[in-house]
Design a protein around this motif. Structure first.
Motif, PDB file in Angstrom:
ATOM      1  N   ASN A  68      -7.265  17.651   0.943  1.00  0.00           N
ATOM      2  CA  ASN A  68      -6.009  17.029   1.378  1.00  0.00           C
ATOM      3  C   ASN A  68      -6.462  16.066   2.356  1.00  0.00           C
ATOM      4  N   THR A  69      -5.436  15.000   2.867  1.00  0.00           N
ATOM      5  CA  THR A  69      -5.719  14.130   3.735  1.00  0.00           C
ATOM      6  C   THR A  69      -5.103  14.362   5.246  1.00  0.00           C
ATOM      7  N   PHE A  70      -4.335  15.447   5.417  1.00  0.00           N
ATOM      8  CA  PHE A  70      -3.783  15.805   6.641  1.00  0.00           C
ATOM      9  C   PHE A  70      -3.700  17.428   6.663  1.00  0.00           C
ATOM     10  N   VAL A  71      -3.545  18.022   7.746  1.00  0.00           N
ATOM     11  CA  VAL A  71      -3.079  19.448   7.858  1.00  0.00           C
ATOM     12  C   VAL A  71      -1.433  19.548   7.687  1.00  0.00           C
ATOM     13  N   ASN A  72      -1.205  19.851   6.484  1.00  0.00           N
ATOM     14  CA  ASN A  72       0.321  20.216   6.268  1.00  0.00           C
ATOM     15  C   ASN A  72       0.894  21.180   6.705  1.00  0.00           C
ATOM     16  N   VAL A  97      -2.913  15.409  16.086  1.00  0.00           N
ATOM     17  CA  VAL A  97      -3.426  14.530  15.368  1.00  0.00           C
ATOM     18  C   VAL A  97      -3.760  14.808  13.843  1.00  0.00           C
ATOM     19  N   ALA A  98      -4.461  16.093  13.531  1.00  0.00           N
ATOM     20  CA  ALA A  98      -4.463  16.326  12.108  1.00  0.00           C
ATOM     21  C   ALA A  98      -3.241  16.656  11.478  1.00  0.00           C
ATOM     22  N   THR A  99      -1.949  17.118  12.121  1.00  0.00           N
ATOM     23  CA  THR A  99      -0.855  17.355  11.276  1.00  0.00           C
ATOM     24  C   THR A  99      -0.087  15.880  11.387  1.00  0.00           C
ATOM     25  N   ARG A 100      -0.665  14.870  11.815  1.00  0.00           N
ATOM     26  CA  ARG A 100       0.281  13.540  11.903  1.00  0.00           C
ATOM     27  C   ARG A 100       1.396  13.597  12.799  1.00  0.00           C
ATOM     28  N   LEU A 133       0.914  -1.283  -0.150  1.00  0.00           N
ATOM     29  CA  LEU A 133      -0.097   0.045   0.021  1.00  0.00           C
ATOM     30  C   LEU A 133       0.744   1.180   0.073  1.00  0.00           C
ATOM     31  N   ASN A 134       0.576   2.335  -0.375  1.00  0.00           N
ATOM     32  CA  ASN A 134       1.097   3.764  -0.654  1.00  0.00           C
ATOM     33  C   ASN A 134       1.280   4.334   0.819  1.00  0.00           C
ATOM     34  N   THR A 135       1.626   3.613   1.783  1.00  0.00           N
ATOM     35  CA  THR A 135       1.533   4.289   2.970  1.00  0.00           C
ATOM     36  C   THR A 135       2.481   3.704   4.097  1.00  0.00           C
ATOM     37  N   THR A 136       3.231   4.365   4.789  1.00  0.00           N
ATOM     38  CA  THR A 136       4.320   3.901   5.538  1.00  0.00           C
ATOM     39  C   THR A 136       3.905   4.038   7.481  1.00  0.00           C
ATOM     40  N   THR A 137       2.677   4.035   7.313  1.00  0.00           N
ATOM     41  CA  THR A 137       2.254   4.482   8.700  1.00  0.00           C
ATOM     42  C   THR A 137       1.304   3.508   9.467  1.00  0.00           C
ATOM     43  N   LEU A 138       1.099   3.175  10.431  1.00  0.00           N
ATOM     44  CA  LEU A 138       0.263   2.391  11.140  1.00  0.00           C
ATOM     45  C   LEU A 138      -1.082   2.695  10.937  1.00  0.00           C
ATOM     46  N   PRO A 139      -2.429   1.802  10.864  1.00  0.00           N
ATOM     47  CA  PRO A 139      -3.678   2.282  10.744  1.00  0.00           C
ATOM     48  C   PRO A 139      -4.081   3.014  12.000  1.00  0.00           C
ATOM     49  N   ASP A 140      -4.780   4.185  11.863  1.00  0.00           N
ATOM     50  CA  ASP A 140      -5.229   4.879  12.808  1.00  0.00           C
ATOM     51  C   ASP A 140      -6.356   5.502  12.452  1.00  0.00           C
ATOM     52  N   LEU A 141      -7.411   5.407  13.359  1.00  0.00           N
ATOM     53  CA  LEU A 141      -8.815   5.910  13.265  1.00  0.00           C
ATOM     54  C   LEU A 141      -8.908   7.338  13.158  1.00  0.00           C
ATOM     55  N   GLY A 142      -8.264   8.185  14.272  1.00  0.00           N
ATOM     56  CA  GLY A 142      -8.307   9.631  14.125  1.00  0.00           C
ATOM     57  C   GLY A 142      -7.516  10.034  12.788  1.00  0.00           C
ATOM     58  N   HIS A 143      -6.700   9.754  12.174  1.00  0.00           N
ATOM     59  CA  HIS A 143      -6.084  10.061  11.084  1.00  0.00           C
ATOM     60  C   HIS A 143      -7.204   9.717   9.824  1.00  0.00           C
ATOM     61  N   ASP A 144      -7.804   8.581  10.017  1.00  0.00           N
ATOM     62  CA  ASP A 144      -8.847   8.378   9.058  1.00  0.00           C
ATOM     63  C   ASP A 144     -10.094   9.297   8.748  1.00  0.00           C
ATOM     64  N   VAL A 145     -10.298   9.414  10.012  1.00  0.00           N
ATOM     65  CA  VAL A 145     -11.566  10.313  10.003  1.00  0.00           C
ATOM     66  C   VAL A 145     -11.030  11.956   9.876  1.00  0.00           C
ATOM     67  N   ILE A 146     -10.045  12.372  10.076  1.00  0.00           N
ATOM     68  CA  ILE A 146      -9.647  13.680   9.891  1.00  0.00           C
ATOM     69  C   ILE A 146      -9.301  13.664   8.323  1.00  0.00           C
ATOM     70  N   ALA A 147      -8.947  12.821   7.563  1.00  0.00           N
ATOM     71  CA  ALA A 147      -8.685  12.527   6.305  1.00  0.00           C
ATOM     72  C   ALA A 147      -9.859  12.871   5.531  1.00  0.00           C
ATOM     73  N   TRP A 148     -10.964  11.952   6.069  1.00  0.00           N
ATOM     74  CA  TRP A 148     -12.350  11.842   5.220  1.00  0.00           C
ATOM     75  C   TRP A 148     -12.715  13.311   5.319  1.00  0.00           C
ATOM     76  N   VAL A 149     -12.580  13.963   6.545  1.00  0.00           N
ATOM     77  CA  VAL A 149     -13.307  15.198   6.608  1.00  0.00           C
ATOM     78  C   VAL A 149     -12.410  16.421   5.818  1.00  0.00           C
ATOM     79  N   LEU A 150     -10.982  16.426   5.591  1.00  0.00           N
ATOM     80  CA  LEU A 150     -10.484  17.304   4.812  1.00  0.00           C
ATOM     81  C   LEU A 150     -10.650  17.020   3.253  1.00  0.00           C
TER      82      LEU A 150
END
Length: 353
Positions: A138-142, A295-298, A115-132
């Protein structure tokens, strides 16, 4: 201040009564030598009354003298030294964690394809990514420095409270000790198990040639980075120090200070109950937003922030329960830090400020 003249008047009345009693006993001794015992008791009463009066006079004239004593200031200096020591150890562990930051590749659990990711699954990241994705694309606050801005704001706000609060020295002593305990715990947790850092900035610093964490440095360089981080946190980043979130811990400790000490009980009516409520609600909301920014900035996983909330709040509450009850007498260090005479000085200084 209004109560002290009355205290001196009561002490003077007590002393005068003791002197009159002594005079009467002297008259009795002249007529009856067997009444010497009553004379001795009257003399003891005069001595005690004199001490009572002089103690009240000293506290009325120099109310800060006991605060400036070594017995009181040594507690405050100890808490500061403990905080600096534990913070330095936490900084060293955080820097070392950056070189233990694992580089992982996630696979699809059905096909096994990368998969095109190097981080662990995280529910908070997923929710924020969906909202953004629904709002900004975007998928996170850069904005890597956003959590640092929240930390800086909490520093300023809490610093202002410590400057103007009447119980500032009590708050500082407890704040430094509690924060030291949390830093000591974090110095242990960030290195015992390493999780892949979800921050794109840290992933780059660990993989690019010449990155801050691309090659493990000599021990002296770790110490140098740790010292820089303690003195000027904004000039040195940390990576791989996941569990638990230091940014969240700092904001939560600051929030606990406001929630506990910005109330009528400690402000002696200087601020209305409604104002205290509004300010505390604002600080709580501001801290929640600050933790969400982490969390939003990862900068961290949701787990790191959740553990920071639990550990900080529990440490704060347990310490205050122990410090304000007789349970503190069972722990030698806490018995010394929160001795009854120390708390009496805290109360005296607060009334005079």
């Amino acid at each position: 201040m209004a109560g002290r003249p009355q205290f001196l008047e009561d002490a003077a009345t007590h002393l005068a009564a003791s002197l009159r009693e002594l005079h009467n006993r002297l008259e009795d001794v002249r007529s009856d030598p067997e009444s010497f015992a009553s004379l001795r008791k009257a003399a003891d009463d005069v001595a005690n009354g004199t001490k009572f009066f002089l103690d009240g006079a000293r506290e009325s004239i120099t109310p800060h003298f006991r605060f400036l004593s070594w017995n009181y200031l040594s507690r405050l200096l100890f808490s500061i030294a403990l905080f600096v020591s534990c913070s330095s150890l936490n900084a060293l562990s955080s820097q070392y964690a950056g070189f233990r930051n694992p580089r992982v590749m996630r696979l699809d659990w059905q096909s096994g394809a990368p998969l095109n990711t190097t981080t662990l699954p995280d529910l908070g990241h997923d929710v924020i990514a969906w909202v953004l994705l629904q709002t900004t694309g975007n998928t996170f606050v850069n904005w890597f420095d956003l959590p640092d801005l929240f930390v800086a704001a909490h520093t300023v706000l809490t610093g202002l409270l410590l400057v103007f609060h009447t119980a500032r020295f009590l708050i500082q002593r407890r704040l430094f000790v509690i924060f030291a305990l949390l830093n000591l715990l974090r110095a242990y947790t960030v290195v015992i198990t390493s999780l892949p850092d979800p921050s794109p900035v840290c992933q780059l610093e660990s993989s690019k040639e010449g990155g801050l964490f691309a090659e493990e440095p000599a021990l002296w360089l770790l110490w140098e980075r740790a010292v820089i981080y303690v003195i000027s946190p904004g000039t040195m980043i940390t990576c791989g120090d996941m569990i638990f979130s230091g940014h969240s811990t700092f904001q939560l400790v600051s929030c606990c200070v406001w929630m506990t000490y910005f109330n009528p009980q400690y402000l002696a009516g200087a601020v209305s109950r409604r104002t205290c409520f509004v300010v505390r609600v604002f600080m709580l909301m501001f801290t929640i937003v600050g933790c969400l920014a982490v969390v939003a900035t990862r900068l961290h996983y949701t787990l790191d922030v959740s553990l920071a909330v639990f550990l900080t709040v529990m440490t704060w509450k347990v310490y205050h329960v122990l410090a304000t009850t007789d349970a503190s007498q069972r722990i030698p260090v806490l018995r010394w830090l929160e001795a009854r005479e120390v708390r009496r000085v805290d109360s005296t200084v607060a009334k005079e400020m």
